[in-house]
Design a protein around this motif. Structure first.
Motif, PDB file in Angstrom:
ATOM      1  N   ARG A  37       1.671  -4.599   2.962  1.00 13.73           N
ATOM      2  CA  ARG A  37       0.295  -4.526   2.456  1.00 13.73           C
ATOM      3  C   ARG A  37      -0.573  -5.661   2.987  1.00 13.73           C
ATOM      4  O   ARG A  37      -1.778  -5.501   3.152  1.00 13.73           O
ATOM      5  CB  ARG A  37       0.298  -4.544   0.920  1.00 13.73           C
ATOM      6  N   LYS A  70       5.009  -5.966  -0.161  1.00 10.66           N
ATOM      7  CA  LYS A  70       4.023  -7.048  -0.112  1.00 10.66           C
ATOM      8  C   LYS A  70       3.707  -7.428   1.324  1.00 10.66           C
ATOM      9  O   LYS A  70       2.539  -7.615   1.704  1.00 10.66           O
ATOM     10  CB  LYS A  70       4.558  -8.256  -0.885  1.00 10.66           C
ATOM     11  N   ASN A 104      -1.134  -5.204  -9.084  1.00 12.17           N
ATOM     12  CA  ASN A 104      -0.657  -4.648  -7.813  1.00 12.17           C
ATOM     13  C   ASN A 104       0.586  -3.800  -8.029  1.00 12.17           C
ATOM     14  O   ASN A 104       0.708  -2.697  -7.494  1.00 12.17           O
ATOM     15  CB  ASN A 104      -0.330  -5.772  -6.818  1.00 12.17           C
TER      16      ASN A 104
END
Length: 312
Positions: free
Chosen positions: A70, A67, A26
């Motif tokens: 997303r 994070k 990621n």
């Protein structure tokens, strides 16, 4: 007065990426999409898959924000726009400056400065050299402190102000509004801001305090938060007590709410969740008094005082 004076090592890259529970794939994908702030040295590494990613506190907070976004499927162009704002230099709002008196402006600066610095700061506010002085203080190392992400961390860690990012989008234009539970911001103003956004805009709210708290809740972070100086020597004694079976009780009076008391009686199978709460309270300085009670009747009482830098 800035974060560097309180935490001189806060710029150093020490935190391993895996502690943020962000997979390397990621991170590499986000880096390829220009969501991540990287140094020239990192960009020059020929084999990115072998790159060992170490983060400072600013890096870690930004990755936790990515994070969070997303997880709600926020698209990359929007996140890039938010990054541009978070890493942009703080600008004075000229309309606001023009609408207030010089005395009000000076007082708005001084109220966020320790009293012992007022005699030093006030003359340069009066003669207009304050902004020139700030320009002279900025260098490659500390410029992050003059960006929005540095200001947000200062508000959370030093001023104990809660901050939320209100992210709004109109076609391709992305706007970020910083909503702060600031003592200078009345409840009426905060309520109006919330009501205006709820009534008129579709927005994403990213509260920052819970993200910063993640740096304190996990015992695996202790090594790094100690190195950054985010816990003082007395607070480290509390952290040690969390792992001490002789400690049977920790009493915490939280500073922000003023009337909330957290009493923890430790049993071996209950430590984990209670320990996370205590770590968060310590790291965010949300306490007024902490008392340890040991089985051998030994007591340690710590009163929270705002830490100031005393100049010789």
């Amino acid at each position: 007065m800035n974060l560097y004076e309180f935490y001189p090592t806060i710029f150093e890259k020490r935190i391993p990426l895996n502690l943020l529970e962000i997979p390397s794939r990621n991170y590499l994908h986000w880096k390829k999409e220009n969501l991540v702030i990287t140094s020239k040295e990192e960009n020059s590494i020929p084999n990115e898959k072998r790159e060992r990613v170490l983060l400072n506190v600013f890096d870690a907070l930004w990755l936790l924000i990515i994070k969070e976004l997303r997880e709600f499927n926020v698209d990359f162009p929007t996140i890039r726009a938010v990054k541009g704002i978070m890493y942009g230099l703080i600008q004075f709002d000229n309309d606001i400056l023009d609408s207030i008196s010089k005395d009000d402006f000076i007082n708005s600066i001084l109220k966020n400065m320790p009293e012992e610095h007022h005699d030093l700061i006030k003359p340069i506010l009066l003669d207009g050299s304050f902004l020139s002085m700030i320009d002279g203080l900025i260098d490659k190392k500390n410029i992050i402190l003059f960006r929005h992400i540095g200001n947000v961390l200062f508000d959370v860690l030093i001023r104990q102000v809660t901050v939320s990012l209100i992210i709004k989008k109109n076609n391709d234009f992305v706007e970020v509004e910083f909503m702060k539970n600031d003592p200078s911001n009345t409840y009426v103003n905060v309520a109006k801001l919330i009501a205006n956004n709820v009534s008129n805009h579709t927005f994403i709210n990213v509260p920052i305090v819970p993200l910063v708290a993640k740096l304190f809740e996990n015992a695996a972070f202790d090594k790094y938060t100690f190195q950054f100086g985010l816990f003082d020597s007395n607070e480290r004694k509390i952290i040690d007590a969390l792992n001490d079976d002789l400690c049977k009780e920790i009493k915490v009076t939280k500073h922000q709410s003023g009337d909330v008391t957290l009493n923890l009686t430790f049993e071996e199978n209950l430590k984990n969740e209670h320990a996370k709460e205590v770590r968060k309270i310590l790291g965010l300085k949300q306490y007024e008094k902490i008392e340890l009670v040991y089985r051998n009747d030994k007591h340690l009482i710590i009163n929270n005082t705002r830490r100031e830098i005393l100049k010789k």
